[in-house]
Design a protein around this motif. Structure first.
Motif, PDB file in Angstrom:
ATOM      1  N   CYS A   1      -6.336  -1.647   0.340  1.00  0.00           N
ATOM      2  CA  CYS A   1      -5.585  -1.904   1.559  1.00  0.00           C
ATOM      3  C   CYS A   1      -6.833  -2.143   2.803  1.00  0.00           C
ATOM      4  CB  CYS A   1      -4.808  -0.497   1.969  1.00  0.00           C
ATOM      5  SG  CYS A   1      -3.969  -0.759   3.595  1.00  0.00           S
TER       6      CYS A   1
ATOM      7  N   CYS B   1       0.767  -1.291  -0.135  1.00  0.00           N
ATOM      8  CA  CYS B   1       0.154   0.139   0.071  1.00  0.00           C
ATOM      9  C   CYS B   1       0.831   1.156  -0.152  1.00  0.00           C
ATOM     10  CB  CYS B   1      -1.034  -0.006   1.287  1.00  0.00           C
ATOM     11  SG  CYS B   1      -1.875   1.568   1.422  1.00  0.00           S
TER      12      CYS B   1
ATOM     13  N   GLU C   1      -6.007  -1.936   5.748  1.00  0.00           N
ATOM     14  CA  GLU C   1      -5.775  -1.114   6.829  1.00  0.00           C
ATOM     15  C   GLU C   1      -5.910   0.367   6.688  1.00  0.00           C
ATOM     16  OE1 GLU C   1      -4.400  -2.184   9.731  1.00  0.00           O
ATOM     17  OE2 GLU C   1      -4.434  -4.375   8.675  1.00  0.00           O
ATOM     18  N   CYS C   2      -5.917   0.843   5.472  1.00  0.00           N
ATOM     19  CA  CYS C   2      -6.399   2.374   5.364  1.00  0.00           C
ATOM     20  C   CYS C   2      -7.228   2.721   4.242  1.00  0.00           C
ATOM     21  CB  CYS C   2      -5.149   3.155   5.428  1.00  0.00           C
ATOM     22  SG  CYS C   2      -4.110   2.939   3.721  1.00  0.00           S
TER      23      CYS C   2
HETATM   24 ZN    ZN Z   1      -2.829   1.390   3.506  1.00  0.00          ZN
END
Ligand code: ZN
Length: 143
Positions: free
Chosen positions: A54, A40, A56-57
């Motif tokens: 992603c 990412c 996560e984000c």
């Molecule tokens: Zn990310």
């Protein structure tokens, strides 16, 4: 009329990976005997298998970074029933989950270790198996 060129593709009897826009770079690197992992570009998180976003984000921007190919056995299972006729002559065989040094996990096989010899944490390293003229699969051997 389709012309078939004699080659390995006719002899390989197992299913081959289907590529898409997300995974094509992974398989292109694999064909060149290089392991690359999707990263990412928003937060730097590595992800394996390749995917569009992603976790996560939620960024959809990514690039590819080289990986060592070194890792350790994280888990495995022994397959006794063929899920495809191509594997029936190899039963029983193992499916191994390897945790790479980079922290992501990849599923494959360890080619030189009997199921009874596998251990959690066993060091392994990537090898490349050219199964057709177009497809190279990641496999592992004892490090
Ligand atoms: Zn990310």
């Amino acid at each position: 009329m389709t012309t078939v060129t004699p080659g390995q593709a006719q002899q390989y009897s197992k299913p081959l990976p289907r590529t898409n826009a997300d995974s094509a770079p992974y398989w292109e690197h694999m064909k060149e005997h290089r392991l690359h992992i999707q990263r990412c570009t928003g937060c730097g998180t590595l992800r394996m298998y390749p995917r569009p976003m992603c976790a996560e984000c939620y960024s959809v921007e990514s690039d590819w970074v080289p990986a060592s190919g070194r890792g350790a056995v994280y888990s495995w299972c022994v397959v006794h029933q063929p899920v495809h006729p191509g594997w029936k002559d190899e039963l029983p065989f193992t499916i191994v989950e390897v945790e790479l040094e980079e922290g992501v996990r990849i599923r494959s096989t360890v080619v030189d270790v009997a199921p009874s010899e596998l251990r959690i944490g066993m060091p392994v390293e990537l090898i490349y198996e050219d199964v057709t003229d177009e497809v190279t699969l990641p496999k592992f051997k004892r490090a």
